[in-house]
Scaffold this motif. Sequence first.
Motif, PDB file in Angstrom:
ATOM      1  N   PRO A 131       0.862  -1.085   0.017  1.00  0.00           N
ATOM      2  CA  PRO A 131      -0.015  -0.050  -0.079  1.00  0.00           C
ATOM      3  C   PRO A 131       0.845   1.214   0.099  1.00  0.00           C
ATOM      4  O   PRO A 131       0.184   2.323   0.025  1.00  0.00           O
ATOM      5  N   TRP A 157      -2.731  10.081   3.475  1.00  0.00           N
ATOM      6  CA  TRP A 157      -3.351   8.672   3.647  1.00  0.00           C
ATOM      7  C   TRP A 157      -4.883   8.382   3.766  1.00  0.00           C
ATOM      8  O   TRP A 157      -5.310   7.441   3.433  1.00  0.00           O
ATOM      9  N   ALA A 210      -8.496   7.453  -0.477  1.00  0.00           N
ATOM     10  CA  ALA A 210      -8.845   6.330  -0.878  1.00  0.00           C
ATOM     11  C   ALA A 210      -9.939   5.776  -1.767  1.00  0.00           C
ATOM     12  O   ALA A 210      -9.786   5.979  -3.172  1.00  0.00           O
ATOM     13  N   MET A 223      -8.592 -10.060   2.568  1.00  0.00           N
ATOM     14  CA  MET A 223      -7.228  -9.969   1.693  1.00  0.00           C
ATOM     15  C   MET A 223      -6.068 -10.656   2.481  1.00  0.00           C
ATOM     16  O   MET A 223      -5.613  -9.968   3.300  1.00  0.00           O
ATOM     17  N   GLU A 249      -0.320   2.700  12.958  1.00  0.00           N
ATOM     18  CA  GLU A 249      -0.930   2.882  11.745  1.00  0.00           C
ATOM     19  C   GLU A 249      -1.422   1.215  11.195  1.00  0.00           C
ATOM     20  O   GLU A 249      -0.573   0.501  11.327  1.00  0.00           O
ATOM     21  N   THR A 279      -2.692  -1.235   8.153  1.00  0.00           N
ATOM     22  CA  THR A 279      -2.656  -1.070   6.837  1.00  0.00           C
ATOM     23  C   THR A 279      -2.593  -2.271   6.326  1.00  0.00           C
ATOM     24  O   THR A 279      -2.236  -3.095   6.946  1.00  0.00           O
ATOM     25  N   MET A 280      -3.341  -2.787   5.045  1.00  0.00           N
ATOM     26  CA  MET A 280      -3.492  -4.069   4.851  1.00  0.00           C
ATOM     27  C   MET A 280      -2.396  -4.548   3.778  1.00  0.00           C
ATOM     28  O   MET A 280      -1.696  -3.565   3.289  1.00  0.00           O
ATOM     29  N   THR A 281      -1.880  -5.950   3.560  1.00  0.00           N
ATOM     30  CA  THR A 281      -0.893  -6.253   2.791  1.00  0.00           C
ATOM     31  C   THR A 281      -1.224  -5.859   1.281  1.00  0.00           C
ATOM     32  O   THR A 281      -0.369  -5.647   0.556  1.00  0.00           O
ATOM     33  N   MET A 284      -6.440   0.171   0.187  1.00  0.00           N
ATOM     34  CA  MET A 284      -7.335   0.374   1.389  1.00  0.00           C
ATOM     35  C   MET A 284      -6.630   1.722   2.106  1.00  0.00           C
ATOM     36  O   MET A 284      -5.569   1.921   2.215  1.00  0.00           O
ATOM     37  N   GLU A 285      -7.672   2.324   2.536  1.00  0.00           N
ATOM     38  CA  GLU A 285      -7.315   3.321   3.465  1.00  0.00           C
ATOM     39  C   GLU A 285      -6.784   3.034   4.737  1.00  0.00           C
ATOM     40  O   GLU A 285      -7.381   2.255   5.396  1.00  0.00           O
ATOM     41  N   PRO A 286      -5.576   3.571   5.056  1.00  0.00           N
ATOM     42  CA  PRO A 286      -5.214   2.937   6.376  1.00  0.00           C
ATOM     43  C   PRO A 286      -5.842   3.435   7.379  1.00  0.00           C
ATOM     44  O   PRO A 286      -6.422   4.609   7.312  1.00  0.00           O
ATOM     45  N   ASP A 288      -5.009  -9.813   6.010  1.00  0.00           N
ATOM     46  CA  ASP A 288      -3.574  -9.793   6.476  1.00  0.00           C
ATOM     47  C   ASP A 288      -3.485  -8.217   6.814  1.00  0.00           C
ATOM     48  O   ASP A 288      -3.542  -7.486   5.752  1.00  0.00           O
ATOM     49  N   VAL A 309      -0.914  -4.896   8.597  1.00  0.00           N
ATOM     50  CA  VAL A 309       0.429  -4.620   9.035  1.00  0.00           C
ATOM     51  C   VAL A 309       0.414  -3.686   9.847  1.00  0.00           C
ATOM     52  O   VAL A 309      -0.266  -2.739   9.425  1.00  0.00           O
ATOM     53  N   ILE A 363       1.904  -0.466  11.751  1.00  0.00           N
ATOM     54  CA  ILE A 363       3.182   0.143  11.710  1.00  0.00           C
ATOM     55  C   ILE A 363       3.033   1.097  13.169  1.00  0.00           C
ATOM     56  O   ILE A 363       2.019   1.563  13.051  1.00  0.00           O
ATOM     57  N   ARG A 390       4.933   3.925  15.047  1.00  0.00           N
ATOM     58  CA  ARG A 390       5.981   4.926  14.910  1.00  0.00           C
ATOM     59  C   ARG A 390       6.088   5.613  16.292  1.00  0.00           C
ATOM     60  O   ARG A 390       4.791   6.101  17.072  1.00  0.00           O
ATOM     61  N   ARG A 404       7.478  -2.594  12.144  1.00  0.00           N
ATOM     62  CA  ARG A 404       6.013  -2.983  11.586  1.00  0.00           C
ATOM     63  C   ARG A 404       5.923  -4.526  12.211  1.00  0.00           C
ATOM     64  O   ARG A 404       6.750  -5.214  12.461  1.00  0.00           O
TER      65      ARG A 404
END
Lengths: 637, 145
Positions: free
Chosen positions: A56, A559, A562, A631, B69, B71-73, B77-79, B104, B106, B108, B110, B122
């Motif tokens: 992404p 971000w 989308a 997904m 954050e 987010t998808m793999t 997609m909007e995180p 799935d 991820v 993140i 920070r 991550r």
Amino acid sequence: MATLRAHQPRQRDLLDAPVVGRFLRWKHARTTLQAVLLAVAALILYDGFWGPQLAPKNLAGVLPWVHWRGFVVLALLVAGNLFCMACPFMLPRRLAKKLLPADRPWPAWLRSKWLAIGILLIFFWAYEAFDLWASPWLTAWVVLTYFAAAFAIDGIFRGAAFCKYVCPIGQFNFVHSLVSPLEVKVRRPALCGACTTKDCISGRYEPKQESGAPGLAPAGVQPSLLRQPGASGNAPTRRHAGASALPSPSGHSGASRNPELRGRPDTADEKPVSLKPDMDGDGRLSRHAVGSSIQEELTGQDAVREQGSAHHTGARGDAPHVGHSGVSRNLSSPDTEGQTHAAATIASLRAQAPDKPHSAGLRLIQSGCELWLFQERKVGNMDCTFCLDCVQACPYDNVGIQLRAPTAELRRLDAWRSGVGAVVQRTDIAALVIVLVFAAFVNAFGMVPPVYALEEWLAAALGVRSEPVVLGVLFVVGLIALPFALVTLAAWLSRALSGGQESLGETVTRYSFALIPIGFGMWLAHYAFHFLIGALTVVPVAQSFLADFGVPFLGEPRWELAAVVPDAWLVPLELLLLELGMLVSLTVGFRIARQQHGSAAGAARALLPWAALILALFASGAWLMTQPMEMRGVILG
Amino acid sequence: MVTRFALALSVLAALALVACNPRSDDTGGLDVRIVSIAPDPAAVGDATLTLEIRDLEGAPVSGATVEVEGTMTHAGMEPVIVATEETSDGTYVTQDFAFTMGGDWVIIVRAILADGSTAEQRVELRGVQGEMKMDMNSDKAKEGN
């Protein structure tokens, strides 16, 4: 000719559109589009190899899997095969044609879609087995492999072998453009009948200025006709330099290859062309234009004796006849028909310069169709890349991009198509169609929870934990065994119910084309979903990409950008697309059945099993769309 | 001609060599763990992630400003980007986090540390369940690097 024009009003033609048409007529239109996509491909390669390895956040994750796929299917829906028109893989391939020999004929045993089907199957499997969508690095490798394959194959083999026989993207586009509303097509067929030079397939040549070849007339055109009033060397031309004895419908002056009548120099490709058999300019015609080479190709296993020779034009009406010297006229196959015409033209040109047989001083100023689709005999969009070489080559402005009923060509399955043959006799094309139709559903099935349960069950049953192996089994079943069983059953029932006389294989082949719309509806629904929920993600990813180079663009990456439509629209929209696909499939199926059986009752009986299959596919698609989407990559851990 | 072909292949080979290793991401010298997810197993909808941040010696990292954050793999997609609250030394809890789709993810993390330095790490979170709960996934939500 005036009478002809009066009785044949021009169809709606994209080339007549004010801005788009003008652009597409421009000699460098395709190169411009390709350059844009080449730049995009370069960004994908760079970010994919050296950018953040999170899809992404990476252009290689966003642009191919969200935007490109969405644009491809939407373009096919509203226009036609626009991706192939702008294909960036063709630019390095053009370089390959200049650097490498490109003189070998594509092996006869590979002149079908079977190789491409195999590559498609491998790609669909690899996409899931290696989570290509989640790996910018692997995505970049796929793109690089594409460039390398196009470069190598078209650097070795003549014509557009890569597009026609190898490229899986091209095959996807060829099949689904059968239901697109635009078609590259001859405007006035009668005009082609009077044309003797067939520039659309053989390309256009003109003598090199330095050669000094006097009065070299193009093939089949009487010199006296070239010197008709109004075709003088000083006459202004719009863009074509082809010779003509015919009045130009678009006001062209009919400037010719004759040095006295040559058109504007800015139309010329600077690459000189020699007619020596083992030398070439463009790498396509001249090298193998002599009879022996063509004969060699015609001896391939797909070189079939054509029934009748009416399509071997050049001897119609009072137009002079093209001398097909060195070419067997009664041997023609879909692949070689265009080459025959090309060879005839070149051989004739050579014959007119007997004193300089290997250096007639011609140069190619515009390629003809490299996929060997001879416009006069071309039907529909199969194998057409919308490259517009034929549009540029035709000296009479007689090829357009015409609007049509989207499924019109599926009414002509029995028609002989130049470069293709009768699609109803092409089991390889039918197999390609069936694989793509079922792949639409299997691909979407890979994104809903039940597939994970199925994978777990299958892994346990097989006693393996290797996900690629389990997926391999699923794909063999879902894209080969199950489709084969279903279409065979449908064909058997169809014949049994209607008393059809065609063989089982012929029935499968014929009705497989009715499945294209439902498959396309599923691809549309799936890819439109990804595109609509993620179209704007390219903005923050591009901002992030530029920020990595110290080039802030519109502040911090946004971000939150989308989707372009509300979430609530998605499922209804997907169902609508699938329903449209189902309805069109049923309509096409009924037309096919009516053509075969005549009566509505007989057609209905023949269609019944196929309608059941179409409805089953629709039900499967609707069920998939109403599943919660997940997904996921690794399932078996 | 062979030379040209060899040259072309060499260019491709060179490209392949320079591209043979994907860029690895900087882990920032911190050890970030998701110690709990509520609900468990992770599923679409509101969720609370509890993180533990330690330095390389294993000491808890306190006083940091931590942003999470999700987010998808898959791209497109909007995180989900939220702040956290430190509930005890080195332990941070997300505020208003939600999984918007099954699959799935991820995560993140920070952090701006008390000394002003920054770090990012991550954590993969596989198999977030979709709206339809399935028993097969009950042991799937797992953490890792």
